[in-house]
Every structure is written in C-alpha cells, then in structure tokens.
Design an enzyme around this catalytic site. Structure first.
Site, PDB file in Angstrom:
ATOM      1  N   ASP A   7       0.872  -1.177   0.000  1.00  0.00           N
ATOM      2  CA  ASP A   7       0.000   0.000   0.000  1.00  0.00           C
ATOM      3  C   ASP A   7       0.909   1.227   0.000  1.00  0.00           C
ATOM      4  OD1 ASP A   7      -2.165   1.737   0.226  1.00  0.00           O
ATOM      5  OD2 ASP A   7      -2.278   1.514   2.401  1.00  0.00           O
ATOM      6  N   GLU A  66      -1.483  -1.520  -4.585  1.00  0.00           N
ATOM      7  CA  GLU A  66      -2.674  -0.703  -4.787  1.00  0.00           C
ATOM      8  C   GLU A  66      -2.365   0.376  -5.811  1.00  0.00           C
ATOM      9  OE1 GLU A  66      -5.701   0.641  -1.656  1.00  0.00           O
ATOM     10  OE2 GLU A  66      -4.449   2.407  -1.955  1.00  0.00           O
ATOM     11  N   ASP A 138      -2.217   0.919   7.373  1.00  0.00           N
ATOM     12  CA  ASP A 138      -1.463   0.764   6.128  1.00  0.00           C
ATOM     13  C   ASP A 138      -1.020  -0.677   5.917  1.00  0.00           C
ATOM     14  OD1 ASP A 138      -1.263   3.685   5.239  1.00  0.00           O
ATOM     15  OD2 ASP A 138      -0.532   3.765   7.297  1.00  0.00           O
TER      16      ASP A 138
END
Length: 163
Positions: A7, A66, A138
């Site tokens: 991420d 992502e 996260d």
C-alpha cells in the site's frame, strides 16, 4: 504461493505477506515503512530500500500493489505516484510479477463492498488471516491487497472446459 501486498504512500507505505494454498490463507507478517526524511528523494530511497529488504527477507513469489489514484490536488497525486513507482520497482527489480488493483476492487474482493470502511477491511482480514497482528491501517490494507490478488488470480486461473 507467498504474496506481498504493498500500500504505497510517502509518509507510510504498508506491506503485508500472506501464503495462499487454495482457499486457505496464512498470515506471515506485515509492517509499515515510515520515512523520517523531509527530502522527497530520500523518502523514496528509504521506501525502495526497505521494500527491497522485506522482499529479500520473506522471498514472496508474486507482488500486488494498490493503484495510486488522482485527486483534485495534482501535486499530491504526483507525489503519491512517486511512492507508487517505488512500490512497483522494488518487487519488479527482484524478478517478481507485479499486479495492481484499484482501492474499490480491493474492498469489494475482501469485504464485498466497494466502499467498505477501514474497520470493515480490518475485520475481514482478522477473519481470513488467523494470527493477524495489527500494525496499523497501512499494513492491514497491504494484507488486503495480497488477499485480493490471491482471490482474483484464482478466479482468473480456473480452467473452463471447452465445448
């Protein structure tokens, strides 16, 4: 298959590693890279270096990242894109195949709702990954990215009989 989910972010880059065996998932580890440098080039180097270390330590077989999104603030979107580039570069340099997933795709795959909250994502990670240790949103998001990759790639790889 061992999967690293990433991420990306300039202030916090989450990473999470799972092992997928069919429909069974095992939590391996997760963490957050939080560069302290103020200079953007040094932050990016820290992200790249630490991701490289994680990949060397855990030896995942594939990576999922992502997708960075564009918002109204072009400068911030560009900076987030820099962090996304490091998240793509580190596993790619290690020879891993890298897939990208949009935030709504991740939430839909893990929770069943494209606009799920962080709490809903965390709940589903706890359900799916026994032994999960929460190290922040996260890292939880990174585990969700890895889980999404496993779920969606297994759907793609299902062999259909030909007529």
């Amino acid at each position: 298959m061992k999967i690293i989910g990433i991420d990306p972010g300039l202030t916090k880059t989450g990473w999470g590693i799972i092992e997928a065996r069919g429909q069974n998932y095992t939590y391996i580890d997760c963490g957050v890279i939080a560069p302290r440098e103020t200079d953007i080039s040094k932050r990016l180097l820290t992200i790249f270096t630490k991701l490289t270390d994680v990949i060397e330590d855990f030896k995942p077989e594939t990576a999922a990242v992502e997708k960075t999104f564009v918002n109204k603030d072009g400068a911030n979107s560009l900076k987030l894109g820099y962090a996304g580039a490091m998240a793509l570069l580190a596993p790619s340099k290690a020879g891993l195949e890298v897939s990208q997933y949009a935030p709504n795709t991740i939430k839909n795959a893990v929770v069943g709702l494209g606009h799920a909250t962080k709490d809903q994502v965390e709940y589903m990670i706890r359900v799916q990954l026994k032994g999960f240790q929460n190290k922040g949103h996260d890292s939880t998001d990174a585990l969700a990215i890895a889980l999404t990759h496993s779920l969606l790639s297994s759907q793609i790889n299902i062999e259909m009989p030909c007529n």
